[in-house]
Design an enzyme around this catalytic site. Structure first.
Site, PDB file in Angstrom:
ATOM      1  N   PRO A   9       0.022   6.070  -3.283  1.00 27.11           N
ATOM      2  CA  PRO A   9      -1.259   5.830  -3.932  1.00 27.11           C
ATOM      3  C   PRO A   9      -2.452   5.790  -2.970  1.00 27.11           C
ATOM      4  CG  PRO A   9       0.112   3.870  -3.992  1.00 27.11           C
ATOM      5  CD  PRO A   9       0.987   4.996  -3.541  1.00 27.11           C
ATOM      6  N   ASN A  10      -3.519   6.385  -3.433  1.00 23.78           N
ATOM      7  CA  ASN A  10      -4.830   6.400  -2.754  1.00 23.78           C
ATOM      8  C   ASN A  10      -4.891   7.311  -1.537  1.00 23.78           C
ATOM      9  OD1 ASN A  10      -6.198   4.480  -4.502  1.00 23.78           O
ATOM     10  ND2 ASN A  10      -4.760   2.996  -3.680  1.00 23.78           N
ATOM     11  N   ARG A  17     -12.061   7.501   1.640  1.00 21.99           N
ATOM     12  CA  ARG A  17     -11.639   6.108   1.528  1.00 21.99           C
ATOM     13  C   ARG A  17     -11.715   5.396   2.882  1.00 21.99           C
ATOM     14  NH1 ARG A  17      -5.283   4.570   1.402  1.00 21.99           N
ATOM     15  NH2 ARG A  17      -5.549   2.413   0.741  1.00 21.99           N
ATOM     16  N   TYR A  22      -8.987   4.572   7.828  1.00 26.69           N
ATOM     17  CA  TYR A  22      -8.048   5.672   7.578  1.00 26.69           C
ATOM     18  C   TYR A  22      -8.490   7.012   8.180  1.00 26.69           C
ATOM     19  CZ  TYR A  22      -5.977   2.318   4.364  1.00 26.69           C
ATOM     20  OH  TYR A  22      -5.380   1.199   3.837  1.00 26.69           O
ATOM     21  N   ASN A  73       4.675   8.061   3.657  1.00 19.50           N
ATOM     22  CA  ASN A  73       3.607   7.071   3.669  1.00 19.50           C
ATOM     23  C   ASN A  73       3.472   6.601   2.228  1.00 19.50           C
ATOM     24  OD1 ASN A  73       1.436   5.421   3.841  1.00 19.50           O
ATOM     25  ND2 ASN A  73       0.091   6.870   4.922  1.00 19.50           N
ATOM     26  N   ALA A  76       0.337   1.452  -0.538  1.00 22.04           N
ATOM     27  CA  ALA A  76       0.524   0.045  -0.914  1.00 22.04           C
ATOM     28  C   ALA A  76       1.933  -0.241  -1.430  1.00 22.04           C
ATOM     29  CB  ALA A  76      -0.510  -0.343  -1.967  1.00 22.04           C
ATOM     30  N   GLU A  97       9.223   6.000   7.990  1.00 20.37           N
ATOM     31  CA  GLU A  97       8.070   5.332   7.350  1.00 20.37           C
ATOM     32  C   GLU A  97       6.857   5.505   8.255  1.00 20.37           C
ATOM     33  OE1 GLU A  97       8.726   1.139   6.569  1.00 20.37           O
ATOM     34  OE2 GLU A  97       6.566   0.740   6.645  1.00 20.37           O
ATOM     35  N   HIS A  99       2.378   5.094   8.702  1.00 19.83           N
ATOM     36  CA  HIS A  99       1.077   4.596   8.245  1.00 19.83           C
ATOM     37  C   HIS A  99       0.011   5.101   9.201  1.00 19.83           C
ATOM     38  CE1 HIS A  99       3.261   1.969   5.622  1.00 19.83           C
ATOM     39  NE2 HIS A  99       3.997   1.607   6.649  1.00 19.83           N
ATOM     40  N   ARG A 106      -3.629  -5.942  10.408  1.00 19.19           N
ATOM     41  CA  ARG A 106      -4.438  -6.100   9.196  1.00 19.19           C
ATOM     42  C   ARG A 106      -3.988  -7.353   8.411  1.00 19.19           C
ATOM     43  NH1 ARG A 106      -4.687  -0.572   6.159  1.00 19.19           N
ATOM     44  NH2 ARG A 106      -6.382  -1.702   5.106  1.00 19.19           N
TER      45      ARG A 106
HETATM   46  C1  DHK Z   1      -1.993   3.154   3.539  1.00 17.35           C
HETATM   47  C2  DHK Z   1      -2.282   2.354   2.480  1.00 17.35           C
HETATM   48  O1  DHK Z   1      -2.770   2.870   1.360  1.00 17.35           O
HETATM   49  C3  DHK Z   1      -2.139   0.891   2.552  1.00 17.35           C
HETATM   50  O2  DHK Z   1      -1.869   0.319   1.309  1.00 17.35           O
HETATM   51  C4  DHK Z   1      -1.112   0.460   3.574  1.00 17.35           C
HETATM   52  C5  DHK Z   1      -1.311   2.643   4.743  1.00 17.35           C
HETATM   53  C6  DHK Z   1      -1.379   1.152   4.902  1.00 17.35           C
HETATM   54  C7  DHK Z   1      -1.727   3.442   5.975  1.00 17.35           C
HETATM   55  O3  DHK Z   1      -2.235   2.872   6.929  1.00 17.35           O
HETATM   56  O4  DHK Z   1      -1.523   4.655   5.982  1.00 17.35           O
HETATM   57  O5  DHK Z   1      -1.143  -0.922   3.724  1.00 17.35           O
END
Ligand code: DHK
Length: 144
Positions: A9-10, A17, A22, A73, A76, A97, A99, A106
């Protein structure tokens, strides 16, 4: 070798974002970089993104027999999803995994991952580079 990159998600919002966390690259930019690197090593890469937990579970299950490894990735869902954890464990596909951000620097709720115990390893905090580093990690893991 075929590697499936799954994004939760996202992550479709990358570039827009919270760029201070990010970065400024879009997911399509990252995909392009990873595919360029992969092609130099003869690795085939496929990228997918979904905002939906069940879709990610379906894709992990369907990867069985189709892909040699997964780079995940889960966004959340990393911090909440027993279903994704069970899918990784259930298929037994080697999964890394990743990120973009250093989740350990964080909020506390990001320090817990349901996925890490069933993954072969974790890469976090290197921005878009986390995606490329995962390719090296898998190539080395497969050589063993
Ligand atoms: C991406 C997200 O959307 C967060 O919810 C994670 C992760 C971290 C990232 O750093 O890629 O906590």
């Amino acid at each position: 070798m075929k590697v499936l990159y799954l994004n939760g998600p996202n992550l479709n919002m990358l570039g827009v974002r919270e760029p201070s966390i990010y970065g400024t690259l879009s997911l399509a930019d990252i995909e392009q970089k990873v595919k360029k690197k992969a092609s130099q090593s003869g690795i085939e890469v496929e990228f997918r993104q979904s905002n939906h937990e069940g879709v990610l579970v379906d894709w992990i299950q369907q990867a069985l027999g189709q892909f040699d490894a997964i780079v995940l990735n889960a966004g959340a869902y990393t911090h909440t999803s027993v279903a994704i954890r069970d899918a990784i464990k259930g298929t037994g596909i080697p999964t890394v995994e990743i990120h973009l951000s250093n989740v350990f620097s964080r909020e506390d709720f990001r320090h817990k991952s349901y996925l890490s115990p069933v993954c072969i390893g974790v890469i976090c905090g290197f921005g878009a580079e986390s995606y490329s580093l995962a390719l090296d990690a898998i190539a080395n893991f497969k050589k063993k």
